[in-house]
Write an enzyme that holds these catalytic residues in place. Structure first.
Site, PDB file in Angstrom:
ATOM      1  N   CYS A   1      58.772 -83.414  26.089  1.00  0.00           N
ATOM      2  CA  CYS A   1      59.394 -84.489  26.940  1.00  0.00           C
ATOM      3  C   CYS A   1      60.850 -84.193  27.447  1.00  0.00           C
ATOM      4  O   CYS A   1      60.774 -83.194  28.167  1.00  0.00           O
ATOM      5  CB  CYS A   1      59.548 -85.803  26.127  1.00  0.00           C
ATOM      6  SG  CYS A   1      59.720 -87.509  27.024  1.00  0.00           S
TER       7      CYS A   1
ATOM      8  N   HIS B   1      53.853 -86.673  23.507  1.00  0.00           N
ATOM      9  CA  HIS B   1      54.569 -86.452  22.362  1.00  0.00           C
ATOM     10  C   HIS B   1      53.523 -86.105  21.110  1.00  0.00           C
ATOM     11  O   HIS B   1      53.105 -86.903  20.500  1.00  0.00           O
ATOM     12  CB  HIS B   1      55.442 -87.554  21.922  1.00  0.00           C
ATOM     13  CG  HIS B   1      56.464 -87.802  22.808  1.00  0.00           C
ATOM     14  ND1 HIS B   1      57.731 -87.396  22.371  1.00  0.00           N
ATOM     15  CD2 HIS B   1      56.476 -88.248  24.070  1.00  0.00           C
ATOM     16  CE1 HIS B   1      58.587 -87.825  23.486  1.00  0.00           C
ATOM     17  NE2 HIS B   1      57.999 -88.218  24.104  1.00  0.00           N
TER      18      HIS B   1
ATOM     19  N   GLU C   1      54.273 -84.981  18.390  1.00  0.00           N
ATOM     20  CA  GLU C   1      54.684 -85.332  16.983  1.00  0.00           C
ATOM     21  C   GLU C   1      54.754 -86.745  16.757  1.00  0.00           C
ATOM     22  O   GLU C   1      55.022 -87.023  15.670  1.00  0.00           O
ATOM     23  CB  GLU C   1      56.094 -84.891  17.083  1.00  0.00           C
ATOM     24  CG  GLU C   1      57.216 -85.993  17.653  1.00  0.00           C
ATOM     25  CD  GLU C   1      57.186 -85.886  18.938  1.00  0.00           C
ATOM     26  OE1 GLU C   1      56.303 -85.388  19.777  1.00  0.00           O
ATOM     27  OE2 GLU C   1      58.022 -86.529  19.798  1.00  0.00           O
TER      28      GLU C   1
END
Lengths: 766, 243
Positions: free
Chosen positions: B97, B206, B208
């Protein structure tokens, strides 16, 4: 210095004493003649211009709660010792703090930013989020989630889209940039909010017990440090009157009176504060919100044990032309004030420098018992800080049941035509599902980050938001907020209790044990006896209900003057809107129960009794634009019993649970099915027979203390037994599966339902 | 997908995560690294020392408020100078991002991100197609595999000139494409790309946020159980072990 260049002389304390007859613009600053006289009596002279600025903002309704204070006391009076056992900090501080076990504490609060959000929706909403987040930081906590409670005017009014777009992007633009997951909220459209939209924001923070910080300035010789953004001319409002000696009616204020937010500064300030707390270099801390430096200095000094002296020249300014009154009243965002011992000053400085946060020492704690302020070497303020911060006026405003209330209550929905055939029931359910207040809120919530921090276990569209607090144990909290202004309009006492009951139920539905309450009381003008009556009724109702349910109010906010109509009419003010937030605890948030089912063949059980309660309902609103009669009955004993079943439901095999509220059983069945795209086949014949209600009432009534629970068929007996032992009526009404919601002879395909549910808001606003 | 965690080589691996002022997803990235079995190492933007890490993650957020242009200020950070040197030497670098935006500003990856075509911030559970499973960060996936990870951004529309886009496609450097619906108007549905060497990868979604059951996107295993993002970290660990 340009300020002194444009103003002939500073209005010093000495000058004020020597010129008692000077005419002061107290009325323009919002003070009444008797309030101004009281300031003169307190000081034994006229106030200086700077003192007048401080008193006027600190004695405003917003800061002093002068109209609501005598009634708000009831919240404290109704808190029993038993309710206090989990409270580490109660009502009165920046926010309450609740013990959730294992040495963890949680602080949470909901606040309003209503009026600025009508004037300038984006910045009003953005700084509303920023303000509540700073309240949470100033308790010593790391903010971990936000929620927003939004109420707008009618969807078809030409001004509504302006406010909706600005507010939603403001909440998102600011909140997303702080790295705080938005885990839920409310979205309501109603013509009563047309000129008075409600923008409430809730923040929850997490801390260890030993990390609690309070706003007080103690320790003689300690330094008072202002840090964060510089002080500018934004958000001054009435203070511009002091700035302009040529003030005339109709001349626009020179500066914007709505604050402008900088979320990047706020994010850096959060991290800087948390590092300061961790290093233990802060003795006392206070955020700067309404009334800016006036509020922070007087409250810190007032809560401390000595006095404080402030050097106003040392405040870092964005605009060097600001005068003393403006500096004291400025509501520039992203500022904090800390009290630091000289021994720890260097560490404080090092941490601020690491985060590129500007700071300046603006004062010192002393033993004078006074708050004194110097500007350009001259004394411009010399007051007892308690008289500014805590001893403002208190009003016993007159209130009375409105003349129109009886007619409103008499206008029951019972004579309205009701659907009876399967086709009529089906069409009604679809229209409700697509109505703006019951439609999917995804258009709004998809503009908010719900994943950041990696601890979100449930978020919208589930009934409550659930956040993990401890990664090693998965201990966490659930939060829900609710308010139904239509119910509160019909009966504000009951309406406030219904808001509490629903938020309490929504927390329990997720499997969490409700612990504590915050509230944001949005009402009309306290100078209108009708609106004042609504406020008093709501506070008393809420205080009583909190005691019955054993959940204490830990803090909150009151927003009055949400009233733009001519007084004395049924539509003078907004619907009274007591937003109630409930916090619950979950030992393992991975066990949180979602609001919909993912698999076929589950048994669906309806908990609770259904009465014929359609007054004030979504059906009356959507189908008949009708508001009248009495709201659903409140049964707190039934809510408590229901919650006990829901809290244990996961252990009893619950895989999904959803509370019944606006739109009734059919809306809940549709929402639970749409959640993961698995339908249900059910019958309400048993409900109609047991409770003596029509099929229509069984589907659309908004009777409280009810919930749907889906369990594996093998566990139905366990759930029914748990319900029976708690005294909660329970009935197995159906089985999950298929691609439609089928209730007796009413069939709604999920595809059609989804289109109705998700299409509305994008069509209106995208 | 095979997620290998806990091997001797992997446990010893140190993966850094850079925090800039305004970074938001740094703690999430550190957690993901830990859950994948490596040692997470917090790095500070103003510190040129990368503390002997074996790989670097530049996490998401709004560094410097996205003021001027997303990533435009962060790319001048002392840590970024070191990252650029190390990346040119083969250090695995993942930009997520805002991290992807910083990598383009630093010219470690081509192209740029502009405001989403619909002009709104968007948060959704996004399906991606893995187009290149040979980069340092994607070997744990199958080519053509569909994965679901959260997407959340305001300025996520990937743009580049036609020649660059053609080159990226010709050289197999489009690592991820959006599946089903293009959520931001990105050219050719591009969600993530890599450099010539395959050690630097940037993407807007994302990973994560999809590493721990209970806190990720929905998956076939249950609500919020998606862990498709773990493969990024498993990939770099096996890359490091093989190196």
């Amino acid at each position: 210095m340009s300020a002194s260049a444009v103003r002939p002389t500073l209005d010093t304390v000495e000058n004020a004493a020597a010129t008692p007859d000077e005419v002061q613009p107290y009325a323009e600053l919002g003070l009444k003649p008797d309030e101004y006289q009281r300031i003169r009596d307190i000081l034994g002279r006229r106030p200086t211009a700077a003192e007048l600025a401080m008193y006027s903002v600190m004695w405003s309704e917003h800061c002093s709660y002068k109209s609501s204070k005598v009634h708000l006391k009831k919240f404290g009076e109704r808190v029993t010792d038993e309710m206090k056992q989990n409270l580490l900090v109660g009502i009165g501080e920046n926010a309450g703090v609740v013990d959730i076990g294992d040495g963890w504490a949680v602080t949470f609060k909901v606040e309003s930013h209503n009026h600025p959000s009508f004037v300038e929706p984006y910045q009003g909403a953005a700084t509303g989020v920023g303000g509540i987040v700073r309240d949470i930081i100033s308790m010593g906590a790391r903010p971990v989630a936000v929620m927003d409670q939004l109420r707008f005017g009618a969807v078809d009014h030409p001004d509504t889209a302006r406010v909706v777009h600005g507010v939603v992007s403001g909440v998102g633009g600011y909140g997303n940039s702080l790295g705080l997951p938005n885990i839920g909220g409310e979205l309501v459209f109603d013509g009563s909010y047309q000129g008075n939209p409600l923008v409430n924001a809730l923040c929850v923070g997490v801390l260890r017990h030993e990390d609690i910080h309070l706003a007080n300035a103690s320790g003689i010789g300690n330094q008072v440090i202002l840090f964060g953004a510089r002080t500018g001319g934004d958000g001054i409002g009435g203070a511009s009157i002091l700035a302009s000696e040529t003030f005339e009616d109709g001349v626009p204020a020179k500066r914007p009176s709505v604050q402008v937010g900088d979320p990047f500064m706020e994010k850096v300030l959060i991290e800087c504060c948390l590092e300061l707390f961790a290093a233990g270099v802060v003795e006392g801390i206070q955020d700067l919100g309404a009334a800016g430096i006036s509020c922070a200095t007087s409250e810190l000094a007032s809560n401390g044990d000595g006095g404080m002296h402030v050097f106003l020249d040392d405040v870092l300014l964005r605009d060097p032309s600001l005068n003393a009154g403006e500096i004291l009243m400025s509501e520039s965002q992203e500022r904090m004030m800390a009290v630091v011992t000289p021994a720890r000053y260097d560490e404080f400085v090092a941490i601020c420098r690491k985060w590129d946060v500007e700071f300046s020492v603006v004062g010192e704690v002393n033993d004078s018992g006074r708050l004194t302020i110097d500007h350009h070497g001259q004394r411009i303020v010399d007051v007892d800080p308690r008289t500014v911060a805590h001893e403002g006026p208190t009003y016993h405003r007159p209130y009375a049941r409105p003349a129109w209330q009886d007619a409103l209550v008499a206008a029951s929905s019972s004579s309205l035509p009701r659907p009876t055939t399967a086709d009529e029931l089906r069409a009604t359910a679809l229209r409700l599902l697509a109505s703006p207040n019951l439609a999917s809120k995804a258009w709004v919530t998809d503009q908010y980050d719900r994943f950041v921090q990696g601890n979100t276990a449930l978020a919208q569209p589930d009934d409550g938001g659930v956040i993990r607090v401890d990664e090693s144990t998965n201990l966490g909290v659930a939060l829900a907020t609710d308010a139904n202004g239509r119910y509160a309009k019909l009966d504000p006492r009951t309406g406030a209790q219904l808001a509490l009951a629903e938020a309490y139920r929504n927390v329990a539905v997720s499997g969490a044990t409700p612990m504590a309450v915050t509230d944001c009381l949005n009402f009309g003008s306290p100078e209108n006896p009708d609106s004042m009556w609504q406020l008093v009724e709501a506070i008393e109702g809420l205080a009583d209900a909190c005691q019955t349910l054993g959940v204490p109010v830990t803090g909150g906010n009151v927003s009055l003057y949400n009233e733009t109509g001519a007084p004395g009419l049924v539509d003078s003010a907004i619907h009274p809107t007591p937003v109630v937030g409930v916090l619950g605890v979950l030992p393992d948030v991975r066990e949180a129960v979602p609001s919909g089912w993912r698999s076929e063949g589950l048994s669906v059980v309806l908990l609770g009794t259904t009465l014929d309660e359609l007054d004030g309902s979504a059906w009356a609103d959507v189908e008949h634009q009708h508001l009248g009669g009495v709201p659903p009955r409140v049964d707190l004993a039934a809510e408590k019993a229901l919650a006990s079943v829901l809290i244990g439901a996961r252990a009893a095999g619950a895989v999904a649970a959803h509370d019944l509220s606006e739109g009734g059983l059919i809306q809940a069945l549709l929402e639970s099915s749409l959640r993961y795209g698995v339908g249900v086949r059910a019958s309400v014949a048993g409900v109609s027979e047991r409770d003596g209600v029509s099929t229509f009432a069984a589907l659309f009534s908004e009777t409280t203390a009810r919930a749907l629970v889906a369990v594996e068929p093998s566990r139905v007996a366990d759930l029914l037994a748990a319900a029976a032992s708690a005294g909660v009526p329970a009935l197995e009404i159906g089985t999950t599966g298929g691609d439609a919601v089928v209730v007796d002879d009413v069939t709604i395909a999920l595809g059609e339902a989804r289109e109705a549910h998700t299409g509305t808001l994008p069509k209106l606003f995208a | 997908m095979v997620v290998s965690t806990g091997s001797a080589g992997a446990a010893g691996a140190r993966i850094g995560v850079i925090t800039f002022p305004g970074t938001l997803d740094d703690r999430d990235a550190l957690r993901a690294i830990r859950l994948a079995g490596a040692t997470p190492v917090p790095l500070w933007h103003a510190d040129a020392d990368l503390h002997d890490v074996d790989a670097v993650v530049i996490p998401g957020g709004f560094s410097y408020g996205d003021y001027l242009r997303a990533g435009a200020i962060s790319r001048f950070a002392a840590a970024m100078t070191s990252v650029a040197d190390a990346a040119n030497g083969g250090l695995p670098v993942l930009g997520i991002c805002n991290g992807f935006q910083i990598l383009t500003e630093a010219h470690l990856l081509p192209g740029s991100m502009v405001k989403n075509d619909h002009l709104h911030f968007i948060c959704r559970e996004q399906t991606l197609v893995v187009e290149n499973n040979t980069t340092a960060w994607t070997t744990a996936y199958d080519a053509g595999q569909r994965i679901t990870v959260p997407l959340k951004n305001q300025d996520g529309q990937y743009v580049a000139d036609e020649r660059t886009l053609d080159e990226l496609e010709a050289e197999g450097r489009v690592v991820f494409r959006y599946e089903g619906w293009n959520p931001n108007g990105s050219r050719r549905n591009i969600a993530g790309i890599t450099n010539e060497r395959g050690n630097v990868v940037g993407l807007m979604p994302h990973p994560e946020h999809a590493v721990e059951p209970g806190f990720g996107p929905d998956s076939a295993q249950g609500a919020r159980s998606g862990t498709d993002g773990l493969g990024f970290f498993a990939s770099v660990l096996s890359t490091l072990v093989a190196a």
